[in-house]
Design an enzyme around this catalytic site. Structure first.
Site, mmCIF file in Angstrom:
data_model
loop_
_atom_site.group_PDB
_atom_site.id
_atom_site.type_symbol
_atom_site.label_atom_id
_atom_site.label_comp_id
_atom_site.label_asym_id
_atom_site.label_seq_id
_atom_site.Cartn_x
_atom_site.Cartn_y
_atom_site.Cartn_z
ATOM 1 N N LYS A 110 0.811 -1.222 0.000
ATOM 2 C CA LYS A 110 0.000 0.000 0.000
ATOM 3 C C LYS A 110 0.840 1.267 0.000
ATOM 4 O O LYS A 110 0.352 2.324 -0.386
ATOM 5 C CB LYS A 110 -0.952 0.025 1.204
ATOM 6 C CG LYS A 110 -2.108 -0.936 1.085
ATOM 7 C CD LYS A 110 -3.213 -0.566 2.079
ATOM 8 C CE LYS A 110 -4.365 -1.547 1.986
ATOM 9 N NZ LYS A 110 -5.424 -1.226 2.970
ATOM 10 N N LYS A 135 -7.341 -12.836 -5.900
ATOM 11 C CA LYS A 135 -8.585 -12.894 -5.133
ATOM 12 C C LYS A 135 -9.593 -11.865 -5.626
ATOM 13 O O LYS A 135 -9.197 -10.789 -6.054
ATOM 14 C CB LYS A 135 -8.283 -12.585 -3.651
ATOM 15 C CG LYS A 135 -8.310 -13.796 -2.757
ATOM 16 C CD LYS A 135 -7.918 -13.452 -1.341
ATOM 17 C CE LYS A 135 -9.057 -12.891 -0.513
ATOM 18 N NZ LYS A 135 -8.786 -12.989 0.938
ATOM 19 N N LYS A 169 -12.345 -5.830 -3.464
ATOM 20 C CA LYS A 169 -13.066 -4.551 -3.515
ATOM 21 C C LYS A 169 -12.272 -3.503 -4.276
ATOM 22 O O LYS A 169 -12.824 -2.576 -4.829
ATOM 23 C CB LYS A 169 -13.236 -3.999 -2.097
ATOM 24 C CG LYS A 169 -14.264 -4.673 -1.254
ATOM 25 C CD LYS A 169 -14.182 -4.064 0.148
ATOM 26 C CE LYS A 169 -15.155 -4.712 1.106
ATOM 27 N NZ LYS A 169 -14.956 -4.213 2.480
#
Ligand code: TRP
Length: 329
Positions: free
Chosen positions: A110, A191, A194
């Site tokens: 991130k 995966k 979102k």
């Protein structure tokens, strides 16, 4: 047994969240004392629009309830309603090292290519550890991506207990056996997420039926035309089979036998109907909660009261152990 888990109020929940986490939560509430928390303070680790954050916090709570989490069995609450989370995170931050936090892969991912990396993002795992330890949780249902954070939480638990005396329960991870890894519909090595910019990669829990049909029609498949479960050779079809099985309750073998030679189009069309049928009652309940937001707010208030009672007990011990002078001492 006491169970704690958290979901961030960021972006709409999708089928992967439901099949991976939420169905597990619903099952767990029968046999364990569960606390399910909407972790709004974690959401602040990246810049958030205040109006959206508040709306999404209520939406995630409504989604929990719509999926079958029953406030009579489980405590549903918002992290920031119990200020002890932030207080314990600070104390745990003071026994965490710069090195171990810097090794967290989520932080590395991130913070890559970001100029203004916040202290909050760096300290994210200490807040997560505080969430868990505040309630003396025995078990923590998490996805694969949170394993490293839980490992750090366990290290901090042992470090704190060794330094200040036995205080916290050592939590165990609960990694879902089925549905734990629902993959992207566009790229089955990743995966369902979102944060994937391609919305065709996921099915939102509250999306209308025609969008679900369209997204499944567009879902990538593998070479060959037979419907067969083989995660190595046919990762995309295997993912669709897993979704089908979890939504319809039929075994993968049954589905393989039915669709072996029917071609992908028929398979995907029937899969869409199975997903729609599974989500329909959840969507109906969600609409009810949206129409009765006050009900959700009351549930959250009662949840916070129950959580606060546990949290204040733990914090009284923690403050005493680390040597903070109490106002009444
Ligand atoms: N970090 C978790 C995630 O992004 C959310 C979370 C916060 C959590 N606190 C937690 C999960 C405590 C389990 C226990 O998925």
């Amino acid at each position: 047994m006491r169970v704690f888990s958290g979901v961030q109020p960021t972006g709409a929940l999708h089928l992967g969240n439901y099949l991976g986490a939420l169905t597990q939560f619903v099952r767990l509430q029968e046999d364990a004392e569960c606390l399910f928390c909407v972790v709004d303070l974690h959401a602040l680790t990246v810049p958030r629009n205040p109006v959206e954050l508040r709306r999404e916090t209520l939406q995630v709570a409504s989604a929990y309830l719509a999926c079958g989490i029953d406030p009579a069995h489980a405590t549903v609450f918002v992290q920031s309603h119990v200020p002890e989370h932030a207080e314990l995170a600070w104390i745990l931050g003071c026994i965490s090292t710069f090195g171990e936090l810097g090794r967290m892969t989520q932080f590395k991912d991130k913070s890559q290519n970001e100029h203004n990396v916040s202290l909050g993002l760096f300290a994210y795992p200490t807040l997560m550890a505080a969430d868990i330890l505040l309630y003396q949780a025995d078990a923590v249902p998490i996805g694969d991506d949170q394993k490293q954070h839980l490992e750090l939480c366990r290290d901090l638990t042992q470090r704190f207990n060794a330094r200040f005396g036995p205080t916290f329960t050592l939590p165990e991870p609960l990694i879902g056996q089925v549905g734990g890894r629902i993959m992207s519909l566009q790229d089955p090595v990743h995966k369902m997420s979102k944060s994937d910019p391609d919305s065709n990669s996921r099915i939102g829990l509250f999306e209308p039926a025609d969008i679900i049909r369209q997204k499944l029609r567009r879902a990538v498949t593998d070479t060959g035309r037979e419907v067969r479960f083989d995660q190595e050779v046919k990762p995309a079809v295997s993912n669709l089979l897993e979704i089908f099985s979890l939504c319809s309750g039929e075994t993968i073998a049954t589905l393989e036998a039915r669709y072996a030679d029917s071609g992908y189009a028929r398979f995907k069309a029937d899969l869409a109907e199975a997903v729609i049928a599974k989500l329909e009652p959840i969507q109906a309940r969600y609409r009810e909660y949206q129409a009765a937001e006050d009900v959700v707010r009351v549930t959250l208030r009662q949840g916070a009261e129950r959580a606060a009672a546990l949290a204040s007990e733990t914090m009284a011990t923690v403050r005493e152990r680390v040597g903070l002078l109490g106002p009444g001492d």
